[in-house]
Design an enzyme around this catalytic site. Structure first.
Site, mmCIF file in Angstrom:
data_model
loop_
_atom_site.group_PDB
_atom_site.id
_atom_site.type_symbol
_atom_site.label_atom_id
_atom_site.label_comp_id
_atom_site.label_asym_id
_atom_site.label_seq_id
_atom_site.Cartn_x
_atom_site.Cartn_y
_atom_site.Cartn_z
ATOM 1 N N HIS A 273 1.273 -1.350 0.232
ATOM 2 C CA HIS A 273 -0.230 -0.287 -0.167
ATOM 3 C C HIS A 273 1.243 1.317 0.364
ATOM 4 C CE1 HIS A 273 0.671 -0.656 4.629
ATOM 5 N NE2 HIS A 273 1.045 0.493 4.425
HETATM 6 P P1 TYD Z 1 -0.969 -2.512 7.980
HETATM 7 O O1 TYD Z 1 -0.703 -1.052 7.979
HETATM 8 O O2 TYD Z 1 -2.290 -2.921 6.693
HETATM 9 O O3 TYD Z 1 0.022 -3.222 7.892
HETATM 10 P P2 TYD Z 1 1.656 -3.847 6.946
HETATM 11 O O4 TYD Z 1 1.265 -2.535 5.886
HETATM 12 O O5 TYD Z 1 1.882 -4.621 7.877
HETATM 13 O O6 TYD Z 1 0.949 -5.076 6.653
HETATM 14 O O7 TYD Z 1 -2.422 -2.600 8.643
HETATM 15 C C1 TYD Z 1 -2.292 -4.077 9.803
HETATM 16 C C2 TYD Z 1 -4.120 -4.270 10.425
HETATM 17 O O8 TYD Z 1 -3.658 -3.619 11.547
HETATM 18 C C3 TYD Z 1 -5.180 -3.182 10.069
HETATM 19 O O9 TYD Z 1 -5.684 -4.085 9.676
HETATM 20 C C4 TYD Z 1 -5.327 -2.012 10.669
HETATM 21 C C5 TYD Z 1 -4.861 -2.229 11.730
HETATM 22 N N1 TYD Z 1 -3.738 -0.932 12.252
HETATM 23 C C6 TYD Z 1 -4.683 -0.155 12.723
HETATM 24 O O10 TYD Z 1 -5.355 -0.567 13.334
HETATM 25 N N2 TYD Z 1 -3.652 0.612 13.355
HETATM 26 C C7 TYD Z 1 -2.754 1.211 12.753
HETATM 27 O O11 TYD Z 1 -2.088 2.001 13.180
HETATM 28 C C8 TYD Z 1 -1.591 0.256 11.897
HETATM 29 C C9 TYD Z 1 -0.748 1.050 12.025
HETATM 30 C C10 TYD Z 1 -2.689 -0.543 11.565
#
Ligand code: TYD
Length: 137
Positions: free
Chosen positions: A54
């Site tokens: 993303h």
């Molecule tokens: P995501 O940012 O998609 O993780 P990565 O880039 O490591 O794959 O986040 C994973 C999950 O965690 C998603 O369901 C959203 C949640 N999340 C929060 O609730 N708060 C936050 O500050 C972050 C970074 C993620």
């Protein structure tokens, strides 16, 4: 922060010695180029999993590997690609807004992220084609 900054490594320095161990410090607007509004860390990510996938509309981040090795592949809306290996806890990777990223972890690596904004689901760009459209005039 300068406009149109690119992802780059920041050396946060370490204080200490091989005999006694080390400490590294991150401070708002001093060695971190924004006000830190949020800190999160990720752990127990299997090596077989690619995370990220993303970009963000408005979020700037500094990312550390506080333990283990983390490979971060970044891409701008114009298609400029760069890969960074984080294998030293005193080195942070600054990732500005509007950079796509994929993240791969070594076994038991721990990622620490300093973020310039609170969590917002609307700030995520999860569709790669939509992301690339932002780079077309
Ligand atoms: P995501 O940012 O998609 O993780 P990565 O880039 O490591 O794959 O986040 C994973 C999950 O965690 C998603 O369901 C959203 C949640 N999340 C929060 O609730 N708060 C936050 O500050 C972050 C970074 C993620």
């Amino acid at each position: 922060m300068k406009l149109f900054e690119k992802p780059h490594l920041i050396d946060f320095q370490s204080i200490g010695s091989r005999d006694l161990g080390y400490i590294t410090v991150a401070e708002n607007n001093k060695n971190v180029p924004f006000d830190i509004k949020r800190v999160y860390w990720t752990y127990y990510t299997p090596q077989s999993v690619k995370r990220g996938g993303h970009a963000h509309h408005n979020l700037n981040q500094v990312i550390f590997s506080v333990s283990g090795n983390i490979t971060l592949n970044t891409e701008s809306v114009k298609g400029e690609k760069k890969s960074f290996l984080l294998d030293n806890p005193q080195i942070g990777l600054f990732i500005p807004k509007l950079y796509w990223r994929d993240i791969v972890f070594s076994h038991s690596a721990v990622l620490l992220c300093l973020a310039s904004e609170p969590y917002s689901i609307d700030d995520y760009i999860r569709n790669y084609d939509q992301f690339k459209l932002l780079g077309t005039p």
